[in-house]
Design an enzyme around this catalytic site. Sequence first.
Site, PDB file in Angstrom:
ATOM      1  CG  MET A 109      -0.157  -0.247   2.520  1.00 15.61           C
ATOM      2  SD  MET A 109      -1.151  -1.248   3.603  1.00 15.61           S
ATOM      3  CE  MET A 109       0.098  -2.450   4.012  1.00 15.61           C
ATOM      4  N   PRO A 110       1.537   1.490  -1.098  1.00 16.44           N
ATOM      5  CG  PRO A 110       3.010   0.985  -2.809  1.00 16.44           C
ATOM      6  CD  PRO A 110       1.634   0.676  -2.299  1.00 16.44           C
TER       7      PRO A 110
END
Lengths: 67, 67, 67, 67, 67, 67
Positions: A1-2
């Site tokens: 989940m950048p």
Amino acid sequence: MPYVNIKVTKEGVTPAQKAELIKGATDLLVNVLGKNPATTFVVIDEVEMESWGIGGLPAEAYRASLK
Amino acid sequence: MPYVNIKVTKEGVTPAQKAELIKGATDLLVNVLGKNPATTFVVIDEVEMESWGIGGLPAEAYRASLK
Amino acid sequence: MPYVNIKVTKEGVTPAQKAELIKGATDLLVNVLGKNPATTFVVIDEVEMESWGIGGLPAEAYRASLK
Amino acid sequence: MPYVNIKVTKEGVTPAQKAELIKGATDLLVNVLGKNPATTFVVIDEVEMESWGIGGLPAEAYRASLK
Amino acid sequence: MPYVNIKVTKEGVTPAQKAELIKGATDLLVNVLGKNPATTFVVIDEVEMESWGIGGLPAEAYRASLK
Amino acid sequence: MPYVNIKVTKEGVTPAQKAELIKGATDLLVNVLGKNPATTFVVIDEVEMESWGIGGLPAEAYRASLK
């Protein structure tokens, strides 16, 4: 989940160019780190030329100084 | 002396809603960590829909793709 | 799809307290703006006391100055 | 190659004041850490008063509360 | 002179992967907006799993909840 | 109530140098914009050399390329 934040000077970036940046940054995280695109955010900030400094000068004055 | 930054898409957040976010985020830091509200900052950034990407697409296109 | 960044001084915040901050910040965005928790990110940064300044002083020196 | 981000409330900061902030922040990094100004960025963000909270209140309400 | 900040969870990103992210993000800005790589910064932040929240939970608990 | 964030590569910045950066950045905001030091925050982030890119390369490789 950048989370990716891209800051550029405000000089007429088009919606199509923004879409390319979003696509390219997301693909990068998917390809290099195997991240899930559905939880990859890209936020683009456009900064007024007078609010971006480099070399101790606002961007426009800096560019002029290089000529 | 916490600093909280909240980024949301620019979709008509009202001043009253911003005040609620500020109050809620400050209370959270006070309640969970015993911070002093007088030195707790909350900064809200509203980001244009075309400048926020998720799933490799600008936000609007992403939402449409889910339908 | 909000993004919340919480910065606090590094003074022994526990995983349980971090979980409370994450829960509280997410609930706030859900309750005030109707956001989807599945696309709400909360990132907590802990900053060394010597790297956080207030009143022109590092945090520890500032607190001592108030006594 | 430092990056400096200055956030202030949007209250009529002039281009000349921004240039002073850029010059001052760059000189600071050069003088204290010997950084190269040509690779020192300064980005100034002006935040609407209603989007900046302190003491659990939007900035304007907070200031009024101190009077 | 763009500035790109990439935040990912701290899960063993290697120096080689970081170099790929830096190269890819820089190329993206060069290709889409014609930016100068010599004044394009990329900063990668690795965030502890317990400090990254999604869906109201720390990352690890969130992933477990999806199984 | 300004917020200043200074990001530099992690190369042995001392607590005394950090104190100078905090003092200098605060003074700058006081002198140029008349801000109140008691509500001026300065946060210094030190970034690993391998996590900072310029010219499409990690910082160390970039510096070597200039020699």
